[in-house]
Design an enzyme around this catalytic site. Structure first.
Site, PDB file in Angstrom:
ATOM      1  N   LEU A  38     -78.124 -72.975  17.572  1.00 19.02           N
ATOM      2  CA  LEU A  38     -77.400 -73.566  18.697  1.00 19.02           C
ATOM      3  C   LEU A  38     -75.968 -73.917  18.333  1.00 19.02           C
ATOM      4  O   LEU A  38     -75.719 -74.679  17.391  1.00 19.02           O
ATOM      5  CB  LEU A  38     -78.138 -74.817  19.189  1.00 19.02           C
ATOM      6  CG  LEU A  38     -77.536 -75.515  20.412  1.00 19.02           C
ATOM      7  CD1 LEU A  38     -77.557 -74.592  21.624  1.00 19.02           C
ATOM      8  CD2 LEU A  38     -78.297 -76.806  20.709  1.00 19.02           C
ATOM      9  N   ASP A  39     -75.024 -73.342  19.104  1.00 18.94           N
ATOM     10  CA  ASP A  39     -73.593 -73.617  18.955  1.00 18.94           C
ATOM     11  C   ASP A  39     -73.070 -73.286  17.550  1.00 18.94           C
ATOM     12  O   ASP A  39     -72.102 -73.882  17.083  1.00 18.94           O
ATOM     13  CB  ASP A  39     -73.277 -75.086  19.289  1.00 18.94           C
ATOM     14  CG  ASP A  39     -73.636 -75.434  20.722  1.00 18.94           C
ATOM     15  OD1 ASP A  39     -73.521 -74.557  21.599  1.00 18.94           O
ATOM     16  OD2 ASP A  39     -74.036 -76.592  20.960  1.00 18.94           O
ATOM     17  N   GLU A  40     -73.708 -72.331  16.885  1.00 17.50           N
ATOM     18  CA  GLU A  40     -73.284 -71.959  15.532  1.00 17.50           C
ATOM     19  C   GLU A  40     -72.854 -70.495  15.448  1.00 17.50           C
ATOM     20  O   GLU A  40     -72.620 -69.981  14.358  1.00 17.50           O
ATOM     21  CB  GLU A  40     -74.430 -72.212  14.533  1.00 17.50           C
ATOM     22  CG  GLU A  40     -74.830 -73.668  14.376  1.00 17.50           C
ATOM     23  CD  GLU A  40     -73.807 -74.477  13.598  1.00 17.50           C
ATOM     24  OE1 GLU A  40     -72.908 -73.866  12.991  1.00 17.50           O
ATOM     25  OE2 GLU A  40     -73.908 -75.713  13.598  1.00 17.50           O
ATOM     26  N   HIS A  83     -68.257 -73.737  24.565  1.00 17.55           N
ATOM     27  CA  HIS A  83     -68.764 -75.046  24.160  1.00 17.55           C
ATOM     28  C   HIS A  83     -67.688 -76.091  24.383  1.00 17.55           C
ATOM     29  O   HIS A  83     -66.528 -75.898  24.039  1.00 17.55           O
ATOM     30  CB  HIS A  83     -69.192 -75.042  22.687  1.00 17.55           C
ATOM     31  CG  HIS A  83     -69.954 -76.271  22.311  1.00 17.55           C
ATOM     32  ND1 HIS A  83     -69.331 -77.451  21.974  1.00 17.55           N
ATOM     33  CD2 HIS A  83     -71.282 -76.522  22.261  1.00 17.55           C
ATOM     34  CE1 HIS A  83     -70.250 -78.364  21.714  1.00 17.55           C
ATOM     35  NE2 HIS A  83     -71.441 -77.828  21.873  1.00 17.55           N
TER      36      HIS A  83
END
Length: 286
Positions: A229-231, A194
């Site tokens: 998402l992105d966690e 990310h």
């Protein structure tokens, strides 16, 4: 004196309790294995114990024979465990869109032996990096995607993973959001990079928004892919210092260098069996 080269990696976790390490060591010794290296961590907040052991083993030993002999201890202590044969490199599919900085760094690190991994193919929704793949003699699969074809495209990706017996999927700046269903199928075996030091600046144009906020450093985060998402659990992060005179282009250039470095670090740790998931977090052994 020559260093002893390990043959297997044993990863395990369980509820921490007295006598655990001694029982594990005795089981290993009873199989005529030598512990080359041992790393362990007890999480005081969860009460769980994590351990990574590098083992030198008799020539005739296999994963199956070791596992059979280790089973009594694993059962007695209710271990979550897995043993890896170091002769077998992990097999990975690398996914990329138009930005190739992470892909190129990975391919170089693999070629030099720094990352012990075999790339079975490169998958992309664009043709941008097909010639790069051809140069490396790596199969290239162009899987374009639209909202209407997303289900079919992901089904084809799963077919490729199965056909190639891929252990890992690397999202090396693959600019598509995976469906919840695909994330669940790839749980623990898909790594994403990310373009920000999470949890800040999620979503599109992160460097532009970081510039607008006058940040003093840019960063990148490599994490396991989850439906959130992105966690996903974070494996590696790093930053680069910037100042008021840097332009958006400067931030992007520095950010891409950090992205490449962080993704390679995370993939290397995973391929060396140094990462264990601990709920929403990870234990990354050195």
């Amino acid at each position: 004196m020559a260093l002893i080269k390990p043959d297997f990696i044993l990863l395990l976790s369980c509820v921490d309790r007295k006598g655990l390490v001694a029982a594990i060591a005795n089981s290993i010794a009873s199989q005529n294995c030598n512990i080359v290296q041992n790393s362990q961590y007890g999480d005081s907040t969860t009460g769980r114990f994590f351990m990574r052991l590098s083992l030198a083993a008799p020539e005739s030993m296999t994963v199956e024979s070791f596992s059979e002999a280790f089973m009594p201890v694993a059962t007695a202590y209710n271990l979550d465990w897995k043993v890896h044969d170091l002769k077998n490199k992990l097999r990975a599919i690398v996914m990329v869109s138009k930005g190739g900085h992470c892909l190129n760094d990975l391919l170089y690190r693999i070629a030099t032996g720094y990352v012990p991994m075999t790339v079975t193919s490169i998958v992309s929704n664009h043709m941008t990096w097909s010639r790069r793949a051809e140069h490396e003699n790596i199969p290239y699969h162009h899987l374009p995607i639209t909202p209407e074809t997303k289900t079919e495209q992901e089904a084809r990706l799963l077919e490729l993973i199965e056909e190639q017996e891929a252990d890992l999927v690397i999202l090396a700046r693959y600019m598509q959001v995976l469906s919840d269903d695909l994330c669940e199928k790839l749980a623990g075996r898909a790594i994403n990079i990310h373009h920000s030091f999470l949890p800040g600046f999620k979503g599109a144009r992160p460097y532009h928004r970081a510039y607008d906020r006058g940040v003093k450093m840019v960063g990148a985060t490599a994490h396991y892919v989850t439906a959130d998402l992105d966690e996903g659990p974070i494996i590696a992060q790093d930053v680069s210092i910037v100042d008021h005179a840097d332009t958006v282009e400067d931030l992007i250039a520095q950010g891409q260098e950090v992205e490449s470095r962080v993704l390679t670090r995370a993939v290397k740790a995973h391929c060396e069996h140094r990462v264990m998931q601990n709920g929403l977090r990870t234990v990354v052994f050195k």
